[in-house]
Motif scaffolding. Structure first.
Motif, mmCIF file in Angstrom:
data_model
loop_
_atom_site.group_PDB
_atom_site.id
_atom_site.type_symbol
_atom_site.label_atom_id
_atom_site.label_comp_id
_atom_site.label_asym_id
_atom_site.label_seq_id
_atom_site.Cartn_x
_atom_site.Cartn_y
_atom_site.Cartn_z
ATOM 1 N N GLU A 72 0.831 -1.202 0.000
ATOM 2 C CA GLU A 72 0.000 0.000 0.000
ATOM 3 C C GLU A 72 0.867 1.254 0.000
ATOM 4 O O GLU A 72 0.567 2.234 -0.678
ATOM 5 C CB GLU A 72 -0.934 -0.022 1.213
ATOM 6 C CG GLU A 72 -1.930 -1.162 1.119
ATOM 7 C CD GLU A 72 -2.800 -1.317 2.347
ATOM 8 O OE1 GLU A 72 -2.704 -0.509 3.271
ATOM 9 O OE2 GLU A 72 -3.590 -2.280 2.369
ATOM 10 N N LYS A 73 1.948 1.235 0.763
ATOM 11 C CA LYS A 73 2.843 2.398 0.805
ATOM 12 C C LYS A 73 3.501 2.614 -0.553
ATOM 13 O O LYS A 73 3.602 3.746 -1.038
ATOM 14 C CB LYS A 73 3.912 2.165 1.867
ATOM 15 C CG LYS A 73 4.819 3.353 2.100
ATOM 16 C CD LYS A 73 4.241 4.271 3.117
ATOM 17 C CE LYS A 73 5.177 5.400 3.469
ATOM 18 N NZ LYS A 73 4.526 6.302 4.420
ATOM 19 N N GLU A 76 1.132 4.224 -2.848
ATOM 20 C CA GLU A 76 0.864 5.635 -2.557
ATOM 21 C C GLU A 76 1.997 6.529 -3.043
ATOM 22 O O GLU A 76 1.845 7.745 -3.102
ATOM 23 C CB GLU A 76 0.652 5.829 -1.052
ATOM 24 C CG GLU A 76 -0.737 5.396 -0.633
ATOM 25 C CD GLU A 76 -0.910 5.346 0.871
ATOM 26 O OE1 GLU A 76 -0.131 5.992 1.585
ATOM 27 O OE2 GLU A 76 -1.840 4.649 1.318
ATOM 28 N N TYR A 339 -9.812 0.474 -1.847
ATOM 29 C CA TYR A 339 -10.323 1.744 -1.323
ATOM 30 C C TYR A 339 -9.305 2.812 -1.677
ATOM 31 O O TYR A 339 -8.141 2.706 -1.291
ATOM 32 C CB TYR A 339 -10.500 1.628 0.189
ATOM 33 C CG TYR A 339 -10.904 2.910 0.886
ATOM 34 C CD1 TYR A 339 -11.999 3.640 0.446
ATOM 35 C CD2 TYR A 339 -10.196 3.380 1.986
ATOM 36 C CE1 TYR A 339 -12.369 4.791 1.079
ATOM 37 C CE2 TYR A 339 -10.568 4.538 2.631
ATOM 38 C CZ TYR A 339 -11.656 5.251 2.182
ATOM 39 O OH TYR A 339 -12.018 6.397 2.811
ATOM 40 N N ILE A 341 -8.348 7.007 -2.038
ATOM 41 C CA ILE A 341 -8.640 8.408 -1.780
ATOM 42 C C ILE A 341 -7.735 9.218 -2.692
ATOM 43 O O ILE A 341 -6.525 8.985 -2.730
ATOM 44 C CB ILE A 341 -8.372 8.795 -0.311
ATOM 45 C CG1 ILE A 341 -9.259 7.978 0.624
ATOM 46 C CG2 ILE A 341 -8.635 10.280 -0.098
ATOM 47 C CD1 ILE A 341 -9.067 8.318 2.078
ATOM 48 N N PRO A 348 -2.277 8.194 -5.718
ATOM 49 C CA PRO A 348 -3.380 8.095 -4.754
ATOM 50 C C PRO A 348 -2.924 8.548 -3.368
ATOM 51 O O PRO A 348 -1.796 8.244 -2.961
ATOM 52 C CB PRO A 348 -3.727 6.614 -4.760
ATOM 53 C CG PRO A 348 -2.573 5.913 -5.360
ATOM 54 C CD PRO A 348 -1.860 6.876 -6.227
ATOM 55 N N TYR A 349 -3.794 9.276 -2.658
ATOM 56 C CA TYR A 349 -3.429 9.679 -1.289
ATOM 57 C C TYR A 349 -3.511 8.473 -0.368
ATOM 58 O O TYR A 349 -2.687 8.290 0.512
ATOM 59 C CB TYR A 349 -4.374 10.781 -0.799
ATOM 60 C CG TYR A 349 -3.970 11.320 0.567
ATOM 61 C CD1 TYR A 349 -2.969 12.265 0.679
ATOM 62 C CD2 TYR A 349 -4.573 10.857 1.728
ATOM 63 C CE1 TYR A 349 -2.563 12.732 1.912
ATOM 64 C CE2 TYR A 349 -4.181 11.317 2.962
ATOM 65 C CZ TYR A 349 -3.179 12.267 3.049
ATOM 66 O OH TYR A 349 -2.774 12.711 4.273
ATOM 67 N N ARG A 350 -4.535 7.655 -0.582
ATOM 68 C CA ARG A 350 -4.663 6.421 0.181
ATOM 69 C C ARG A 350 -5.032 5.322 -0.778
ATOM 70 O O ARG A 350 -5.898 5.496 -1.640
ATOM 71 C CB ARG A 350 -5.745 6.569 1.247
ATOM 72 C CG ARG A 350 -5.982 5.312 2.074
ATOM 73 C CD ARG A 350 -4.860 5.068 3.035
ATOM 74 N NE ARG A 350 -5.138 3.934 3.919
ATOM 75 C CZ ARG A 350 -4.571 2.739 3.803
ATOM 76 N NH1 ARG A 350 -3.710 2.501 2.835
ATOM 77 N NH2 ARG A 350 -4.835 1.777 4.658
ATOM 78 N N TYR A 351 -4.381 4.192 -0.632
ATOM 79 C CA TYR A 351 -4.593 3.038 -1.491
ATOM 80 C C TYR A 351 -4.672 1.860 -0.550
ATOM 81 O O TYR A 351 -3.717 1.560 0.143
ATOM 82 C CB TYR A 351 -3.409 2.924 -2.435
ATOM 83 C CG TYR A 351 -3.281 1.644 -3.229
ATOM 84 C CD1 TYR A 351 -3.647 1.609 -4.564
ATOM 85 C CD2 TYR A 351 -2.747 0.505 -2.677
ATOM 86 C CE1 TYR A 351 -3.500 0.453 -5.307
ATOM 87 C CE2 TYR A 351 -2.597 -0.650 -3.408
ATOM 88 C CZ TYR A 351 -2.967 -0.670 -4.721
ATOM 89 O OH TYR A 351 -2.812 -1.816 -5.454
ATOM 90 N N ARG A 352 -5.837 1.248 -0.472
ATOM 91 C CA ARG A 352 -6.007 0.160 0.485
ATOM 92 C C ARG A 352 -6.535 -1.057 -0.255
ATOM 93 O O ARG A 352 -7.440 -0.939 -1.076
ATOM 94 C CB ARG A 352 -6.977 0.606 1.574
ATOM 95 C CG ARG A 352 -7.797 -0.483 2.204
ATOM 96 C CD ARG A 352 -7.163 -1.025 3.451
ATOM 97 N NE ARG A 352 -7.971 -2.119 3.985
ATOM 98 C CZ ARG A 352 -7.488 -3.096 4.734
ATOM 99 N NH1 ARG A 352 -6.223 -3.098 5.060
ATOM 100 N NH2 ARG A 352 -8.266 -4.047 5.173
#
Lengths: 392, 211
Positions: A72-73, A76, A339, A341, A348-352
């Motif tokens: 995920e990091k 991002e 998910y 954001i 992406p600001y948040r990638y889950r």
């Protein structure tokens, strides 16, 4: 940065604990054993810390993280499209469905609509992936039960035909990286549909043969029926998804519920189990493959000509508007969701990632308590995990 | 499926003292979310799970989000007297928003087959007031995901049955998914003609020579 509170001492690999009766008399010993991370039955680098009373399990704690690389990091810190090939590596048996889940979420975030032909190609590749996954899983499950070689080799023989299809389509057998936001990457090669139809013609006879070999096999029945039952209420509460949930009798298939893509056009049924034991989980997968074959026959018959990517989709300079979106599909292992954001930048600001394999392990302990170690191996095999997705 | 406004009204009526806010979402997905205050979160979650209309019995996804301190500039129309005439003038107003950590729950209903309802909780700040109530007693499916958020973001979930690190090893101190996380410089660099790597290796060698 804050300190973590009260970190417990790391579990040792081997420990003897006194076993006391209610009166406080020491009566024998519990044995704590680490199954894994190198145990062949754990399907990768996964560890279970098991406390045993003789051969019975009294406690089981799964330990994760041996394959953690903070997917995920990394996502991002790169552009949206740059994560697409990396999603292949989540569940490395099912790269096509991983691609689709990610593409679907980004399409929700950016408001893209894939053209009809692309939707058909997606359904075809996703159902082929489901066939690959379920066939292999049954092979692995039999391997775990001691049927060394034969069922797995039959499974791999069939998988090979589908991997050949993927290779001629995307250039890669397992790491397909085929889908794009708003469509697919390349047009089907000449003669691909005929090749797919030929591969599919052989699949139902193969399933018949496979079932003849396994379904009524005495050893399989003895080792799986009544083992690891999962009640429906517990399955729902613990967010179990996919074939495992349906084996417990809960009618929840995201292809039917969300009707994402074009699934509402196809005529197929959702097989449900009755007992929620390992045998039902095996049977559900066989029945799902038969439904997948039905979907594939319809899709290969009806696929229209046309463009394969939304003309609004931009490959370069792709910046979705600020906002967020959660998209999900019915992956072969369960609900695979992304998910996202966006803050309006190229990354992406948040990638889950919502990993079905990890969450399906929540109730592993509940299913294994009181069973012998040999059953733990079979129960874990029936959950269907891939460690690339569990640890991310 | 009820709209976020209706859910808000029902939940506020059912749980005394609860205050929900609707967080807008401008993207085409239009999945707006409900922001619930931490002190009433468990009661609101229990209501959402057992309410006859909603029956959100399936907690699909739990994510952590890290929001750093930020300066928000918004355009405000202000009435001003310019050259003796009153006019509407655009003015940029800047407000400071302190950073916080957020836990986002995506809820669906397997019973009624609807969703998602997005539930958010926010911590007071990113440093010491990083506690949130755990929703694992309501939805057991949140167990591993809350552990993961604790591990990678450092939100402490009160009431979680087994709050340990899940992906990083026990004894690890930092929270890698935070936006201000700095990678530890402990690699064994092989100096190559590549500029950036050479720079890093030199910096590391200097730091090691210091003590």
């Amino acid at each position: 940065m804050i300190d973590s509170p009260a970190i417990p001492a790391p579990a040792r690999n081997y420990e003897v604990l006194p076993k006391t009766t209610d009166d406080g008399i020491v009566d024998g010993e519990y044995l704590e054993v680490a199954m894994g991370p190198q145990h062949p039955s754990t399907h990768g680098v996964f560890r279970m810390d098991v406390v045993l009373d003789g051969e019975r399990v009294v406690k089981l704690k799964p330990v994760f993280g041996y394959l953690h690389r903070n997917h995920e990091k990394i996502a991002e810190n790169t552009a949206y499209l740059a994560s697409m090939p990396y999603t292949d590596r989540l569940d490395y048996l099912c790269s096509m469905t991983n691609n689709w889940a990610y593409a679907l979420s980004v399409e929700k975030l950016a408001g893209l609509q894939p053209p009809e032909r692309a939707e058909y190609i997606r359904v075809i590749t996703a159902e082929l992936t489901r066939l690959v996954n379920h066939t292999c899983l049954i092979g692995f499950l039999m391997q775990d039960m001691g049927a060394l070689g034969t069922p797995l080799m039959y499974a791999f023989r069939e998988r090979e035909m589908i991997l050949d299809l993927f290779e001629s389509l995307s250039g890669s057998r397992m790491m397909c990286n085929y889908m794009r936001f708003g469509g697919c990457r390349v047009e089907l090669p000449a003669g691909w549909l005929e090749q797919a139809k030929r591969a599919l013609e052989g699949y139902s006879p193969f399933l018949d043969e496979f079932e003849k070999l396994l379904t009524e096999n005495e050893i399989l029945v003895a080792r799986t029926q009544g083992i690891g039952p999962l009640p429906a209420e517990l399955a729902i509460n613990a967010s179990i998804t996919g074939p495992m949930l349906r084996a417990s009798g809960v009618n929840y298939d995201i292809r039917k519920v969300d009707k994402y893509g074009i699934y509402e056009r196809f005529n197929f049924r959702v097989p449900l189990g009755d007992h929620g034991d390992v045998y039902d989980r095996y049977m559900i997968r066989v029945l799902e493959m038969r439904e997948s074959v039905k979907i594939l026959e319809q899709a290969l018959r009806d696929i229209p000509a046309g463009p394969i990517i939304d003309p609004k989709a931009k490959l370069r300079g792709f910046r979705p508007k600020a906002g967020e979106a959660y998209g999900r599909i019915e992956g072969p292992k369960g609900e695979l969701g992304f998910y996202l954001i966006s803050d309006g930048s190229p990354n992406p600001y948040r990638y889950r990632v919502r990993p079905p394999s990890l969450i399906n392990l929540t109730i592993l302990e509940d299913m294994c308590l009181g069973r012998p170690v040999a059953d733990v191996v079979v129960i874990l095999g029936s959950v269907d995990i891939v460690l690339g997705e569990v640890d991310r | 499926m009820l709209s976020p406004e209706e859910i808000k009204a029902r939940a506020e009526a059912a749980v005394p003292g609860a205050k929900l806010d609707i967080v807008p979402n401008d993207s085409p997905s239009a999945q707006r979310s409900l922001l619930v205050d931490a002190s009433h979160a468990v009661a609101v979650a229990t209501f959402l799970r057992y309410d006859v209309e909603l029956r959100l019995d399936y907690c699909s996804n739990v994510s952590g989000v890290d929001w750093l301190d930020a300066e928000i500039s918004e355009k405000v129309k202000v009435k001003k007297v310019v050259d003796g005439v009153e006019k509407e003038v655009d003015e940029v107003r800047k407000t400071k928003r302190p950073g916080y950590l957020e836990a986002v729950y995506h809820l669906y209903s397997m019973d009624k087959k609807h969703g998602p309802v997005v539930l958010r909780m926010r911590t007071e700040n990113r440093a010491d007031k990083n506690h949130l109530p755990s929703l694992t007693p309501v939805w057991r499916g949140a167990e591993f995901q809350e552990r993961e958020i604790f591990d990678l973001y450092g939100i402490i979930f009160d009431g979680h049955p087994d709050l340990r690190r899940i992906l990083m090893w026990d004894g690890y101190q930092d929270h890698p998914m935070r936006k201000d996380y700095v990678e530890p410089d402990d690699y064994e660099y092989e100096p190559t003609p590549h500029d950036e790597v050479l720079e890093k290796a030199k910096r590391q060698a200097a730091a090691e020579a210091k003590p």
